[in-house]
Design an enzyme around this catalytic site. Sequence first.
Site, PDB file in Angstrom:
ATOM      1  CD  GLU A 272      -5.706   1.443  -2.923  1.00 54.07           C
ATOM      2  OE1 GLU A 272      -6.738   1.741  -2.323  1.00 54.07           O
ATOM      3  OE2 GLU A 272      -4.653   1.113  -2.346  1.00 54.07           O
TER       4      GLU A 272
ATOM      5  CG  HIS B  81      -1.986   1.039   1.168  1.00 51.19           C
ATOM      6  ND1 HIS B  81      -1.763   2.361   1.518  1.00 51.19           N
ATOM      7  CD2 HIS B  81      -3.292   0.971   0.780  1.00 51.19           C
ATOM      8  CE1 HIS B  81      -2.876   3.051   1.361  1.00 51.19           C
ATOM      9  NE2 HIS B  81      -3.816   2.234   0.913  1.00 51.19           N
TER      10      HIS B  81
END
EC number: 5.3.1.1
Length: 254
Positions: A168, A96
Amino acid sequence: MRKPLVGINMKNYINTRAQTSEWLEATIPLLGNFSDVDTFIFPSMGTLETTANLLAGTSFGFGPQNMAPEKSGPLTGEFSVESIIDLSANYVEIGHAERKNLFHEKTSEIAKKIQLALDEKITPVVCVGEGIRANDTNELKNALKKQIEALFDTIQVTQFKNVVLAYEPEWAIGKANSADTDYIESAHQALREIIRELGGDETLVRIIYGGSVSKENAAEIVRQKNVDGLFVGRFGHKPQNFADIVSIVSKTKG
């Protein structure tokens, strides 16, 4: 045919066992009619055992938001893949943007985590995305290609199908608006092209979009040909909101 997928990352927002139990006990019944969509949750790390107990016997997947690049050893503060297996978790979030930007995770470490998860038959949800909005599709593809080539350099192409890519764009995470749908589709298409160019079967890899997902934009995003689902953030903290997203994906992709 790739099965649609919806996940949620709780980050460090819902952090107690009581809060997690309340969320899951409210959410699980709302998902009973959506067997055509896979779902998963990455709960706050301290609530993983609570999550495991409540999701036992359901099709709702779960796992940690990070894991160590080695099975065991002198890695203070890390979370072992052995613990993931012990909890009967089936997913793990890897790479992430916050792990890279706040904790300075290196690409080489992320790549080792991906391989370890695959070796242990755990589905890695690998986060990829450019730091700033690209000016055109070539710039976008080049930015993503550098990431994918570095992350998957040592991974056999036959294993690509066991990976979930979570696209993302860093500039859309936690913002008021998501990337526009044409841009999202261009990114997902580029990722499939990159997988194919590396020798993988791009038709088998699930790619989901994350970054300011809401009820208002979910349908438009998942209508895109190359988008297989959604990765939800704070919008999903209300159980009904998460269930609504799953319902939208079911109606659009199921």
